[in-house]
Design a protein around this motif. Structure first.
Motif, PDB file in Angstrom:
ATOM      1  N   UNK A   5      -4.872  -8.585 -31.037  1.00  0.00           N
ATOM      2  CA  UNK A   5      -4.145  -9.851 -31.056  1.00  0.00           C
ATOM      3  C   UNK A   5      -3.406  -9.995 -32.390  1.00  0.00           C
ATOM      4  N   UNK A   6      -2.131 -10.326 -32.342  1.00  0.00           N
ATOM      5  CA  UNK A   6      -1.320 -10.406 -33.541  1.00  0.00           C
ATOM      6  C   UNK A   6      -1.565 -11.725 -34.272  1.00  0.00           C
ATOM      7  N   UNK A   7      -1.648 -11.635 -35.579  1.00  0.00           N
ATOM      8  CA  UNK A   7      -1.829 -12.816 -36.405  1.00  0.00           C
ATOM      9  C   UNK A   7      -0.705 -12.890 -37.422  1.00  0.00           C
ATOM     10  N   UNK A   8      -0.356 -14.125 -37.822  1.00  0.00           N
ATOM     11  CA  UNK A   8       0.652 -14.316 -38.841  1.00  0.00           C
ATOM     12  C   UNK A   8       0.126 -13.983 -40.217  1.00  0.00           C
ATOM     13  N   UNK A   9       1.002 -14.009 -41.224  1.00  0.00           N
ATOM     14  CA  UNK A   9       0.615 -13.612 -42.583  1.00  0.00           C
ATOM     15  C   UNK A   9      -0.388 -14.581 -43.218  1.00  0.00           C
ATOM     16  N   UNK A  10      -1.188 -14.019 -44.119  1.00  0.00           N
ATOM     17  CA  UNK A  10      -2.205 -14.791 -44.839  1.00  0.00           C
ATOM     18  C   UNK A  10      -1.970 -14.660 -46.336  1.00  0.00           C
ATOM     19  N   UNK A  46       2.797 -18.218 -45.685  1.00  0.00           N
ATOM     20  CA  UNK A  46       1.890 -17.643 -44.716  1.00  0.00           C
ATOM     21  C   UNK A  46       1.593 -18.613 -43.603  1.00  0.00           C
ATOM     22  N   UNK A  47       0.905 -18.106 -42.612  1.00  0.00           N
ATOM     23  CA  UNK A  47       0.437 -18.973 -41.528  1.00  0.00           C
ATOM     24  C   UNK A  47      -0.885 -19.628 -41.895  1.00  0.00           C
ATOM     25  N   UNK A  48      -1.661 -18.916 -42.718  1.00  0.00           N
ATOM     26  CA  UNK A  48      -2.959 -19.414 -43.174  1.00  0.00           C
ATOM     27  C   UNK A  48      -3.137 -19.041 -44.631  1.00  0.00           C
ATOM     28  N   UNK A  49      -4.104 -19.691 -45.268  1.00  0.00           N
ATOM     29  CA  UNK A  49      -4.456 -19.355 -46.646  1.00  0.00           C
ATOM     30  C   UNK A  49      -5.969 -19.405 -46.792  1.00  0.00           C
ATOM     31  N   UNK A  50      -6.477 -18.516 -47.641  1.00  0.00           N
ATOM     32  CA  UNK A  50      -7.891 -18.550 -48.023  1.00  0.00           C
ATOM     33  C   UNK A  50      -7.962 -18.888 -49.492  1.00  0.00           C
ATOM     34  N   UNK A  51      -8.712 -19.925 -49.815  1.00  0.00           N
ATOM     35  CA  UNK A  51      -8.846 -20.371 -51.202  1.00  0.00           C
ATOM     36  C   UNK A  51     -10.212 -19.947 -51.702  1.00  0.00           C
ATOM     37  N   UNK A  98      -0.797  -9.216 -42.133  1.00  0.00           N
ATOM     38  CA  UNK A  98      -0.059  -9.137 -43.398  1.00  0.00           C
ATOM     39  C   UNK A  98      -0.715 -10.056 -44.432  1.00  0.00           C
ATOM     40  N   UNK A  99      -1.145  -9.480 -45.539  1.00  0.00           N
ATOM     41  CA  UNK A  99      -1.999 -10.212 -46.479  1.00  0.00           C
ATOM     42  C   UNK A  99      -1.480 -10.056 -47.904  1.00  0.00           C
ATOM     43  N   UNK A 100      -1.456 -11.172 -48.632  1.00  0.00           N
ATOM     44  CA  UNK A 100      -1.074 -11.173 -50.040  1.00  0.00           C
ATOM     45  C   UNK A 100      -2.159 -11.854 -50.845  1.00  0.00           C
ATOM     46  N   UNK A 101      -2.650 -11.179 -51.883  1.00  0.00           N
ATOM     47  CA  UNK A 101      -3.654 -11.747 -52.782  1.00  0.00           C
ATOM     48  C   UNK A 101      -2.966 -12.155 -54.081  1.00  0.00           C
ATOM     49  N   UNK A 102      -3.162 -13.403 -54.482  1.00  0.00           N
ATOM     50  CA  UNK A 102      -2.593 -13.916 -55.725  1.00  0.00           C
ATOM     51  C   UNK A 102      -3.712 -14.161 -56.734  1.00  0.00           C
ATOM     52  N   UNK A 103      -3.624 -13.518 -57.876  1.00  0.00           N
ATOM     53  CA  UNK A 103      -4.640 -13.641 -58.922  1.00  0.00           C
ATOM     54  C   UNK A 103      -3.966 -14.084 -60.219  1.00  0.00           C
ATOM     55  N   UNK A 104      -4.500 -15.133 -60.842  1.00  0.00           N
ATOM     56  CA  UNK A 104      -3.893 -15.669 -62.058  1.00  0.00           C
ATOM     57  C   UNK A 104      -4.060 -14.741 -63.251  1.00  0.00           C
TER      58      UNK A 104
END
Length: 421
Positions: free
Chosen positions: A1-6, A225-230, A28-34
């Motif tokens: 099942x296809x999911x949007x970017x996170x 993204x379609x979703x975000x993980x905090x 499709x996933x992008x990790x942002x680190x300060x």
């Protein structure tokens, strides 16, 4: 099942765990680190060929997920000696500290109203030695104020820990940083992006859509993204460092309700080992009361948690060095002058996590009547915002690498369970 970017905010082990789970499932996933590095409260350095853990160090117990990750990374572990000793009247005495603490904590009555560990201990028919031992353990191990930490939560953590042999300690032979590097390689191999130096300041969201505004190389960039993980520490979540639009009052209340303790860790790197590898030594009354060795190099590590750490936060590095060497002299070197110990030092390493703007302390613990707070913090919002990190564990074992790792995968699987349509 296809999911949007996170988009994942935070590149500690929780964020990396989530990213790898999503990337392996073609999200499709992008990790942002300060920070300019990944790993969060894992911070491994090498000095003159010696491995130094400025942050998390131990593999606590037998977490299946953590041990599997270590195995997949082709890393190895080594056991920490199980011995515990205490410095009393100038002599080292054997101590069965883990057993004593466990026996006392099991007296907590879950059917009675919750109270602090201090209040619980005050009601127990214990001698002063046992009461102080338990209190010091809670302050050090949990980085907690015994007057604030929940007795119910500590009992729950005790039972959870028994299920996974929490009293058994190991280290990653190659250092925890090697596990971080493995996660980074795997994420990128599966098409994920990892971006350091990305200081997230604003999260705009509505159901099924997220815009994350970050400062990157002196410029503002937007990641969608379609979703975000905090996966931010609760100390950062409850500050105004990252703004959410619309706001998240329930999350702010949960983050504010949880406690976040401090730790002061001192690593003395010597020219050579003049001691046999040992487990843990407690030095009651010393400013830095807990010590251990590390078989990976000629180092001795001092640890002060909770109230002990609070008392040291304004100390200079030289003050910490003097305090530590004075305690080591009494414990291991027959009262030798610390001037001689200084001559054997290659380096003394410190890292003040309380002054780190992306962490602001060590790790979380659950306050009185706060058993539901981790669950409230972990709950997804509108199928769009998801939360992970050591403070969102469900078994009260906050402050652990395995907890952070497991919550990252849990958040990723919550996303994977949602249909793209």
């Amino acid at each position: 099942m296809k999911h949007g970017p996170a988009v994942i905010i935070g590149g500690g082990i929780s964020g990396l765990s989530a990213a790898l789970e999503l990337a392996r499932n073609d999200v499709p996933t992008t990790v942002l680190e300060a920070k300019d590095r990944f790993g969060g409260r894992i911070h491994t350095i090498h000095h003159d060929g010696v491995l130094i853990e400025l942050g998390a160090e131990f593999v606590h117990g037998r977490s299946k997920l953590l041990l599997k990750a270590i195995e997949e990374a082709k890393l190895s572990t080594q056991a920490v000696p199980a011995t515990n000793r205490v410095l009393e009247n100038g002599e080292l005495q054997d101590s069965n500290m883990w057993e004593i603490v466990a026996d006392v904590l099991k007296r907590v009555n879950i059917r009675s109203p919750d109270c602090s560990i201090d209040a619980f201990l005050a009601e127990q028919p214990l001698d002063d030695h046992t009461r102080n031992l338990v209190r010091n353990f809670i302050s050090g191990f949990d980085a907690a104020n015994p007057g604030r930490i929940s007795a119910h939560a500590r009992l729950r953590a005790e039972y959870s820990g028994e299920q996974m042999a929490m009293d058994q300690q190991m280290r990653v032979t190659e250092g925890y940083g090697a596990l971080v590097e493995y996660f980074l390689r795997e994420i990128q191999t599966h098409g994920g992006r990892v971006i350091s130096g990305a200081n997230v300041r604003h999260v705009r969201w509505k159901r099924g859509k997220v815009e994350v505004l970050a400062e990157l190389q002196a410029r503002h960039q937007v990641f969608r993204g379609q979703v975000a993980i905090i996966t931010l520490p609760v100390s950062v979540l409850r500050s105004s460092h990252v703004a959410f639009e619309p706001s998240l009052p329930d999350k702010n209340e949960a983050a504010t309700g949880l406690e976040f303790g401090n730790v002061v860790k001192v690593i003395f790197q010597f020219r050579k080992s003049a001691w046999d590898d040992f487990g843990f030594i407690q030095a009651p009354g010393a400013p830095i009361p807990t010590w251990w060795s590390d078989a990976r190099g000629p180092t001795l590590i001092g640890w002060a948690g909770g109230l002990y750490a609070d008392a040291l936060l304004e100390c200079s590095d030289d003050d910490l060095c003097t305090m530590g060497l004075e305690t080591l002299s009494k414990m291991l070197f027959n009262g030798a002058p610390i001037s001689g110990l200084r001559q054997q030092l290659v380096a003394a390493h410190y890292f003040n996590w309380a002054q780190d703007p992306e962490v602001r302390g060590a790790y979380s613990y659950i306050p009185v009547n706060g058993m539901d707070l981790p669950k409230l913090l972990a709950a997804p919002v509108a199928g769009t915002l998801f939360f992970a990190g050591e403070a969102t564990v469900t078994d009260a074992q906050t402050g652990t690498v395995f907890g952070a790792l497991e919550t990252g995968r849990r958040a990723a699987r919550e996303i994977l369970a949602i249909s793209d349509g």
